[in-house]
Design an enzyme around this catalytic site. Structure first.
Site, PDB file in Angstrom:
ATOM      1  CG  ASP A   1      -1.655   5.375   4.932  1.00 14.50           C
ATOM      2  OD1 ASP A   1      -1.703   4.308   5.712  1.00 14.50           O
ATOM      3  OD2 ASP A   1      -2.719   5.607   4.498  1.00 14.50           O
TER       4      ASP A   1
ATOM      5  CG  ASP B   1      -9.322   7.838   7.229  1.00 17.93           C
ATOM      6  OD1 ASP B   1      -8.243   7.797   6.297  1.00 17.93           O
ATOM      7  OD2 ASP B   1      -9.281   7.737   8.453  1.00 17.93           O
TER       8      ASP B   1
ATOM      9  NE  ARG C   1     -10.610  -0.964   4.263  1.00 22.30           N
ATOM     10  CZ  ARG C   1     -11.169  -1.040   5.448  1.00 22.30           C
ATOM     11  NH1 ARG C   1     -12.477  -1.455   5.489  1.00 22.30           N
ATOM     12  NH2 ARG C   1     -10.364  -0.545   6.594  1.00 22.30           N
TER      13      ARG C   1
ATOM     14  CE  LYS D   1      -3.177   2.539   2.978  1.00 19.19           C
ATOM     15  NZ  LYS D   1      -3.761   2.407   4.412  1.00 19.19           N
TER      16      LYS D   1
ATOM     17  CG  ASP E   1      -5.198   8.412   4.902  1.00 24.45           C
ATOM     18  OD1 ASP E   1      -5.931   8.726   4.201  1.00 24.45           O
ATOM     19  OD2 ASP E   1      -5.442   7.280   5.562  1.00 24.45           O
TER      20      ASP E   1
ATOM     21  CD  GLU F   1      -6.619   5.769   2.713  1.00 20.28           C
ATOM     22  OE1 GLU F   1      -5.528   5.004   3.056  1.00 20.28           O
ATOM     23  OE2 GLU F   1      -7.501   5.902   3.650  1.00 20.28           O
TER      24      GLU F   1
ATOM     25  CE  LYS G   1      -5.812   9.063   8.161  1.00 14.13           C
ATOM     26  NZ  LYS G   1      -6.329   8.008   8.962  1.00 14.13           N
TER      27      LYS G   1
END
Length: 497
Positions: free
Chosen positions: A291, A350, A354, A268, A273, A352, A280
């Site tokens: 991230d 959030d 996946r 990933k 993010d 995201e 967030k």
């Protein structure tokens, strides 16, 4: 730091320091005994004075020890002898580097790798020693001004690792492996620690191309238009909120037999993010530069196995973009169509990671893989479940899960297997699409893995949730380089088969 392997008497080493071990109750290791004999009981007398009891991780630096060629003798506490195992060995090595960190001892000889560690040979001990020594001296100053660059004027510059004569060949193999692993870990840390305005998807693509040139890896970078042709609507949905163009990076290490099915690592790569429209909280949001640590770990692992010249076919796939909340960003309630054809209701922007991974996992099918492992800082729920000690492991194949768990134990980069039962799948039901992208608060790390499992039915697959292990917060803030040791050990064992 430079490393070399040698066999020789500790009292005769003409170095700035020689490192030996002392167990609790002031019991000397074999190398310490040799120095004590040459010094006519000097070490024993010092210990009898109570300055060092042998507690694990303690240290004492002695100067001008009689009849010893080295300028200093460094005593390192090893703890209880019957409890001296792999964890204690690593702690002792780290303590030995720390003991000389602020000294003028540049050329050092260590005898810690000569101390028996149950179930482990000289190759393992040397590889671990090199990895820990490099990790202990790692510093990141790439984005500091020239006046604040780290000046390494103190500490170890050359480290000679002494082993028994019969272990020299194994030790040299361990040295090569340890150097490659340390190189991969440092690369992963550098990428993770770099500021998100530097470490963009384009930067990662450039790093992949550079890695390909220097290490003989085949690299391909797919652009937005390529992904549109492939139908990667889920990945592109996340990317559409950012001005930074998304990239799908493919790195191939082809050192196995031509007909050997590859192991595929999918990392990933959300380079920052914000949470998107599901924004967030502001506190600690800066840490969302981490991230992309799943992607960074794939980079580091590919670098390590390339330097080891591992005889295996391995492919790294890195979907990378930013998750931003601009006027074009996806919204809660939007429906995305993934490369697999499955539609996804976005209930939380959030979640995201996946959404980009699912298309990369579908893309992995084209390589007819022997196994696929994805690595992602996926859920805060995994941190709640396992803390910061173990990565979460999910798999549709028990044999693959066991390989990864065993590799984590051997590398001391542990994972813990979590359930992936069908009972959890219904939490992802949607009234408007084939699947929702979240399944509620209960079992959040499990339902995230269940989401990914919908896209991995055609091969053996495992998912590593590294949200709790990829970086540290607080005063020691920084990337850890995990799970590069686990992944590298897993691939080494695969190659050995």
């Amino acid at each position: 730091m430079e490393f070399s392997i040698k066999n020789g008497n500790p009292e005769k080493q003409r170095s700035d320091a020689v490192i030996v071990g002392v167990f609790e109750s002031r019991k000397l290791s074999a190398a310490a005994v040799a120095i004590d004999l040459a010094a006519e009981g000097y070490i024993t007398a010092v210990l009898r004075s109570g300055d060092l009891e042998g507690k694990l991780g303690s240290s004492l630096v002695l100067h001008s020890v009689p009849n010893v060629a080295a300028t200093r003798v460094v005593l390192i506490g090893l703890g209880k002898e019957r409890e001296f195992k792999e964890r204690e060995y690593r702690q002792a090595v780290r303590a030995s580097v720390r003991a000389l960190a602020s000294s003028a001892a540049a050329n050092v000889t260590t005898y810690l790798a000569d101390i028996p560690v149950k179930k482990y040979d000289a190759a393992w001990k040397v590889a671990q020693l090199v990895e820990i020594a490099q990790d202990s001296t790692y510093r990141f100053d790439a984005t500091k001004g020239k006046d604040n660059k780290i000046k390494d004027t103190k500490g170890i510059k050359k480290l000679v690792i002494s082993v028994a004569k019969s272990d020299v060949k194994k030790a040299e193999d361990g040295l090569k492996q340890g150097l490659a692993l340390a190189s991969g870990i440092s690369f992963t840390k550098d990428l993770g620690n770099l500021a998100p305005n530097y470490c963009t998807p384009t930067y990662l693509a450039d790093q992949a191309k550079a890695l390909g040139k220097t290490h003989g890896l085949q690299v391909e970078v797919l652009e937005r238009a390529d992904m549109e042709k492939l139908g990667m609507g889920s990945f592109l949905g996340v990317a559409q909120g950012s001005v930074e163009p998304p990239k799908l990076i493919v790195i191939q290490h082809k050192k196995g037999k031509k007909n050997q099915k590859p192991v595929v690592l999918v990392g990933k790569g959300i380079t920052f993010d914000t949470g998107g429209i599901s924004l967030k909280p502001g506190a600690e949001m800066d840490e969302m530069k981490y991230d992309m640590c799943g992607a960074a770990s794939v980079f580091g692992t590919m670098k390590a196995i390339a330097e080891m010249e591992l005889p295996l076919n391995v492919i790294g796939i890195i979907p990378t973009c930013e998750n931003m909340p601009d006027g074009n960003a996806i919204k809660p309630g939007d429906i995305l169509t993934s490369m697999s054809g499955q539609t996804i209701e976005v209930l939380n922007t959030d979640a995201e990671g996946r959404l980009i991974l699912c298309d990369a996992l579908t893309y992995a099918e084209k390589f007819d893989p022997a196994a696929v492992v994805d690595i992602a800082t996926l859920t805060g729920a995994c941190v709640i479940a396992l803390g910061h000690h173990a990565s979460g492991l999910f798999s549709n194949k028990d044999g693959l899960a066991k390989e990864l768990l065993d590799a984590g134990e051997a590398a001391l980069d542990r994972a813990w297997q979590m359930p992936l039962w069908d009972d959890y799948q219904s939490q992802l039901d949607s009234n408007f699409a084939d699947i929702a992208n979240i399944g509620g608060r209960a079992g959040g790390s499990i339902t995230a893995a269940c989401f990914l499992s919908r896209f991995t039915k055609k091969y053996d697959w495992a998912h590593l949730d590294i949200a709790g292990t990829a970086w540290k917060s607080g005063k020691d803030k920084g990337a850890t380089g995990r799970p590069v040791p686990l992944l590298t050990e897993f691939l080494i064992k695969r190659a050995a088969k």
